[in-house]
Design a protein around this motif. Sequence first.
Motif, PDB file in Angstrom:
ATOM      1  N   ASP A   1       3.119  68.717  37.629  1.00 18.92           N
ATOM      2  CA  ASP A   1       2.296  68.098  39.408  1.00 18.92           C
ATOM      3  C   ASP A   1       4.108  69.267  40.586  1.00 18.92           C
ATOM      4  N   VAL A   2       3.583  69.478  41.452  1.00 25.57           N
ATOM      5  CA  VAL A   2       4.265  70.493  41.786  1.00 25.57           C
ATOM      6  C   VAL A   2       4.924  69.674  42.771  1.00 25.57           C
ATOM      7  N   ASP A   3       5.172  68.106  42.995  1.00 20.62           N
ATOM      8  CA  ASP A   3       5.767  67.482  43.867  1.00 20.62           C
ATOM      9  C   ASP A   3       6.763  67.589  42.647  1.00 20.62           C
ATOM     10  N   GLN A   4       6.528  67.187  41.646  1.00 17.63           N
ATOM     11  CA  GLN A   4       7.855  66.613  40.078  1.00 17.63           C
ATOM     12  C   GLN A   4       8.226  67.559  39.752  1.00 17.63           C
ATOM     13  N   LEU A   5       7.710  69.125  39.675  1.00 17.57           N
ATOM     14  CA  LEU A   5       8.478  70.293  39.628  1.00 17.57           C
ATOM     15  C   LEU A   5       9.626  70.533  40.634  1.00 17.57           C
ATOM     16  N   ASN A   6       9.508  69.846  42.096  1.00 21.42           N
ATOM     17  CA  ASN A   6      10.278  70.513  42.907  1.00 21.42           C
ATOM     18  C   ASN A   6      11.026  69.349  42.903  1.00 21.42           C
ATOM     19  N   HIS A   7      10.719  68.036  42.505  1.00 22.59           N
ATOM     20  CA  HIS A   7      12.253  66.544  42.031  1.00 22.59           C
ATOM     21  C   HIS A   7      12.816  67.613  41.028  1.00 22.59           C
ATOM     22  N   LEU A   8      12.465  67.714  40.544  1.00 24.59           N
ATOM     23  CA  LEU A   8      13.127  68.834  38.850  1.00 24.59           C
ATOM     24  C   LEU A   8      14.027  69.864  39.451  1.00 24.59           C
ATOM     25  N   LEU A   9      13.627  70.527  40.069  1.00 30.70           N
ATOM     26  CA  LEU A   9      14.911  71.990  40.124  1.00 30.70           C
ATOM     27  C   LEU A   9      15.505  71.810  40.949  1.00 30.70           C
ATOM     28  N   ASP A  10      15.109  70.439  41.908  1.00 29.36           N
ATOM     29  CA  ASP A  10      16.355  70.419  43.633  1.00 29.36           C
ATOM     30  C   ASP A  10      16.725  68.600  42.367  1.00 29.36           C
ATOM     31  N   ALA A  11      17.042  68.605  41.079  1.00 33.00           N
ATOM     32  CA  ALA A  11      17.683  67.567  40.383  1.00 33.00           C
ATOM     33  C   ALA A  11      19.453  68.661  40.979  1.00 33.00           C
ATOM     34  N   ASP A  12      20.810  67.291  40.510  1.00 29.74           N
ATOM     35  CA  ASP A  12      21.808  67.987  40.828  1.00 29.74           C
ATOM     36  C   ASP A  12      22.643  67.921  39.413  1.00 29.74           C
ATOM     37  N   ALA A  13      23.428  69.257  39.427  1.00 30.66           N
ATOM     38  CA  ALA A  13      23.933  70.284  38.102  1.00 30.66           C
ATOM     39  C   ALA A  13      25.187  69.422  37.926  1.00 30.66           C
ATOM     40  N   ASP A  14      25.838  68.602  36.595  1.00 33.30           N
ATOM     41  CA  ASP A  14      26.577  67.581  36.950  1.00 33.30           C
ATOM     42  C   ASP A  14      27.486  69.085  36.166  1.00 33.30           C
ATOM     43  N   ASP A  15      27.071  70.184  35.149  1.00 32.00           N
ATOM     44  CA  ASP A  15      28.274  70.942  34.664  1.00 32.00           C
ATOM     45  C   ASP A  15      28.262  71.945  34.426  1.00 32.00           C
ATOM     46  N   VAL A  16      28.858  73.321  33.800  1.00 31.64           N
ATOM     47  CA  VAL A  16      28.734  74.707  33.721  1.00 31.64           C
ATOM     48  C   VAL A  16      26.900  75.031  33.000  1.00 31.64           C
ATOM     49  N   LEU A  17      26.752  73.895  31.890  1.00 36.75           N
ATOM     50  CA  LEU A  17      25.934  73.966  31.258  1.00 36.75           C
ATOM     51  C   LEU A  17      24.205  73.568  31.857  1.00 36.75           C
TER      52      LEU A  17
END
Length: 321
Positions: free
Chosen positions: A119-135
């Motif tokens: 789902d587009v909204d689901q993907l946007n939610h995942l892609l906008d999630a914070d990255a917590d470390d280098v990996l």
Amino acid sequence: MSDLPDTLALSMAGFAEHLASERRLSPHTCQHYLRDIERLAEELHSQQLTDWSQLDVHGLRRHVVELSREGLGGRSIARHLSAIRRFYEFMLREGAVKDNPALDVRAPKSGKKLPRVADVDQLNHLLDADADDVLEVRDRAMLELMYSSGLRLAELVGLDLVSMDLSGGEVRVLGKGSKTRILPVGQKAVSALSAWLDVRASLARDGEEAVFLSRQGKRLSPRSVQARLNRWGLFKGADQRLHPHLLRHSFASHLLESSGDLRAVQELLGHADISTTQIYTHLDFQHLAKVYDASHPRARRRPGPAASRLQAEKSSSHDGD
């Protein structure tokens, strides 16, 4: 099997011995063969047929139809027919029958399995999630690039630094058949890639040209990409398993849904034959069909009996208003 007449059951026992002793098949494989033959034997018995020679092509086709009615797909029915074909080959060798009715019977074609799309909204939610470390900065860059440009997994891990032009928003990939194509990269993906390149040096070994690196500073493997995307989905709240092909399928489906340009999607995906790309028109049609069913006044399903009675009661109550 104990209810079957001896004329059917004894032949099955002989076939079991043949599979185990002469063909040296595993017990698991033997069990599958015998289960399929037993299913046919039960049908013959229900028709009061007591000998394997009484089954002809027409009877076997009726058996195929019955299997289909029970919900078996084309592949499962093909497996049944393969077992029956081998059984009758054995029976011919033993002189118990005069022909093999399964030679000219084919299973129905299986419907092509449609790829799953996020789902587009689901993907946007995942892609906008914070990255917590280098990996995770690296993982987000991979996610953004795959969804932005529809890369295959092999194309992603094979990507070198010289293949990227972030200022121009382009990436050059080596696809199937050693064919090169240049793909546009969206602004969100450019930003994510820039963030990754800013920290990439902290992992990179001297002379390593791969864009995406492992913790050891070497080119990331396909298996590692799959594991990391799955991890991202688990930790960032995806409602389905996140994997590279899901992103590629979602890229194609969402782009086709918005543009309607099948040829452009074919070029971007690197499909040699447009028929490969046409599966996404089925996905798009499913979406359009749902919209149509929900919106068109003449397309809505008729209410069931309970709903009809309720509507009738409402109508009669308003008649006196």
